[in-house]
Write an enzyme that holds these catalytic residues in place. Structure first.
Site, PDB file in Angstrom:
ATOM      1  N   SER A  79     -41.226  16.793 -87.891  1.00  0.00           N
ATOM      2  CA  SER A  79     -41.296  18.214 -87.579  1.00  0.00           C
ATOM      3  C   SER A  79     -39.953  18.884 -87.787  1.00  0.00           C
ATOM      4  CB  SER A  79     -41.725  18.392 -86.128  1.00  0.00           C
ATOM      5  OG  SER A  79     -40.669  17.925 -85.302  1.00  0.00           O
ATOM      6  N   LYS A  80     -40.036  20.191 -87.985  1.00  0.00           N
ATOM      7  CA  LYS A  80     -38.855  21.023 -88.205  1.00  0.00           C
ATOM      8  C   LYS A  80     -37.844  20.868 -87.088  1.00  0.00           C
ATOM      9  CE  LYS A  80     -40.956  25.006 -89.982  1.00  0.00           C
ATOM     10  NZ  LYS A  80     -41.263  26.384 -89.889  1.00  0.00           N
ATOM     11  N   ARG A  81     -38.354  20.693 -85.874  1.00  0.00           N
ATOM     12  CA  ARG A  81     -37.464  20.649 -84.719  1.00  0.00           C
ATOM     13  C   ARG A  81     -36.468  19.490 -84.806  1.00  0.00           C
ATOM     14  NH1 ARG A  81     -41.283  19.782 -81.016  1.00  0.00           N
ATOM     15  NH2 ARG A  81     -42.862  20.563 -82.441  1.00  0.00           N
ATOM     16  N   GLN A  82     -36.843  18.423 -85.507  1.00  0.00           N
ATOM     17  CA  GLN A  82     -35.947  17.268 -85.553  1.00  0.00           C
ATOM     18  C   GLN A  82     -35.170  17.144 -86.865  1.00  0.00           C
ATOM     19  OE1 GLN A  82     -37.082  13.675 -83.741  1.00  0.00           O
ATOM     20  NE2 GLN A  82     -38.712  14.567 -82.537  1.00  0.00           N
ATOM     21  N   GLY A  83     -35.251  18.146 -87.717  1.00  0.00           N
ATOM     22  CA  GLY A  83     -34.508  18.083 -88.977  1.00  0.00           C
ATOM     23  C   GLY A  83     -35.196  18.921 -90.031  1.00  0.00           C
TER      24      GLY A  83
END
Ligand code: GLU
Length: 485
Positions: free
Chosen positions: A257-261
């Protein structure tokens, strides 16, 4: 084997999408057949302007060019091939035609339920702890009522009639044998009230009409597969092979996911990753060559890739590993190729780099030190602008360069280097002359080379002193030494 990649233009190309595109491309190329790029824009609300261009550009950057379908020509989106159009919004009459066939054969029906009613129905099902599923209120409407309501202008959708009593089986190229109970499959909407098809109908029609042999797509589509298999069957068409690729995962095994990279290919391009590195990394995320080889060119992948070696467990997207591939690939480029890739970046900041005949020589100095292409401009800046050389940096406790010694060192350097005839100015001569100076004098190597390197570059880290002086040329080297002195 004809394969396809059919992104929806709802945003950028996802790294997982690039991996699926790569695998599909490899299979088509391996067999000498076509890779088709189709645009699935049937969800008009979610379509984003510019997304098609961005996706096609990202694929072109990676070298995954389509043989048929949507492609870039002189920076414009065009469609090429005999099975077009390849943009779904330009194929609406086709979907209508096959939806009508399904209606006639009794495999589809009109549904007039409003979204409000469907919502209520779902809430009640949830309360009763049942899986939400269309309750078939419209399945047995009398024909004349259907006609009357259509005529009166009531909005409707077409739903697929799922055989609830059947078990649908299939052999997926990655997942192996599968069985789906009809009883838990919802009556899928095929045609929406705006006249657009859903993905389910549209891709079946297109994959058939475009003669696709293998449908490779993300695992998130696996649960919809039985609906697709039934559609092929009801339309009397041969089912293509299907291969559902496992998900990409974060390190904690959650869905990438975007939240982790970064998940957008565009972001990796902007950061300066090489397409070779990203593709090499993605190829091995889920595919195992069966040997210890880690570095693969696209050509090697074409030879060695096979579906049998694609695993069915999720693969962890480890950016550190990607960076390792990046380093490997940067070093593997020939000096000329490396120079060609960084020249536009450096010239963006220092226009004179564009026509610099010594650019390759300069570029070579940083090839072992750079990880991301955009770093090149800063790393080579001292060749194109006068460095700001601080006294604090010239003295060095570690190298035993004191403020008192500095003028003597710089004087020695200037005299020794000035004595080299311009025509003999090269790294070897510079090194030989400075070595002689070390032998004859009392200075240590670091005491000589540290101030020389700093005087020429103004930087705490840079390529070595000999190479830098050689690439900079005699005039500039002496100018800088004298200025610092
Ligand atoms: N348009 C679909 C998506 O972007 C494609 C899925 C498929 O490959 O069939 O997810």
């Amino acid at each position: 084997m004809r394969t396809r990649f059919p992104p929806s233009p709802t945003g950028f190309l996802h790294v997982g999408g690039l991996r699926t595109a790569l695998y599909s491309w490899l299979l088509a190329k391996k067999s000498g057949d076509h890779f088709i790029l189709r645009i699935e824009d049937t969800d008009q609300e979610r379509s984003v302007p510019g997304a098609v261009e961005s996706i096609v550009r990202s694929l072109a950057w990676a070298g995954l060019h389509a043989d048929e379908g949507v492609m870039l020509e002189s920076d414009h989106i065009v469609q090429r091939g005999s099975k077009g159009p390849y943009i779904q919004s330009e194929r609406l009459p086709l979907y209508k035609k096959y939806a009508d066939e399904l209606l006639k054969s009794g495999h589809a029906y009109h549904c007039f339920c409003t979204s409000k009613r469907l919502e209520q129905m779902r809430e009640e099902q949830m309360k009763a702890k049942k899986a939400p599923m269309y309750d078939r209120l419209c399945l047995s409407l009398p024909e004349d009522e259907v006609k009357r309501r259509i005529k009166a202008g009531e909005p409707y959708v077409l739903r697929m009639k799922i055989p609830r009593e059947e078990v649908i089986t299939f052999d997926d190229d990655i997942r192996g044998p599968l069985a789906f109970q009809g009883s838990v499959i919802d009556d899928q909407i095929l045609l929406k009230s705006d006249g657009f098809p859903t993905y389910h109908l549209a891709h079946v029609v297109d994959d058939h009409l475009m003669d696709i042999d293998l449908v490779m797509r993300g695992e998130e589509w696996l649960s919809s597969l039985p609906k697709h298999l039934l559609l092929f069957q009801y339309l009397g068409w041969k089912t293509p092979r299907y291969a559902h690729v496992p998900l990409l995962l974060n390190k904690d095994k959650t869905k990438l996911s975007k939240r982790q990279g970064s998940v957008a290919v565009e972001e990796y391009i902007a950061k300066g990753y090489l397409p070779e590195a990203l593709l090499n990394f993605l190829a091995l995320l889920g595919w195992n060559p069966g040997t210890t080889q880690e570095i693969f060119t696209l050509e090697e992948l074409k030879d060695q890739f096979s579906l049998e070696r694609v695993q069915n467990a999720g693969a962890i997207f480890d950016v550190e590993k990607l960076d390792w591939f990046q380093g490997q690939w940067i070093r593997r480029l020939s000096p000329e190729e490396f120079a060609a890739r960084i020249q536009p970046i450096v010239a963006g900041k220092f226009p004179s780099a564009k026509s610099d005949p010594g650019f390759t020589e300069k570029a070579t100095l940083i090839q072992d030190r750079l990880t991301f292409l955009p770093e090149a401009a800063d790393m080579l800046s001292f060749f194109y602008e006068e460095p700001d050389v601080g006294k604090d940096l010239l003295v060095s406790e570690k190298q035993k360069v004191t403020t008192e010694l500095l003028p003597t060192i710089l004087k020695h350097l200037t005299d020794t280097l000035d004595a080299i005839p311009g025509k003999d100015w090269s790294m070897t001569t510079i090194q030989t002359k400075l070595d002689q100076l070390l032998v004859s004098g009392s200075l240590k190597k670091g005491q000589l080379l540290w101030p020389l390197r700093v005087a020429l570059t103004g930087k705490p880290y840079s390529p070595g002193a000999y190479e830098t002086a050689a690439a900079l040329g005699k005039t500039k080297t002496l100018e800088r030494l004298r200025r610092v002195l």
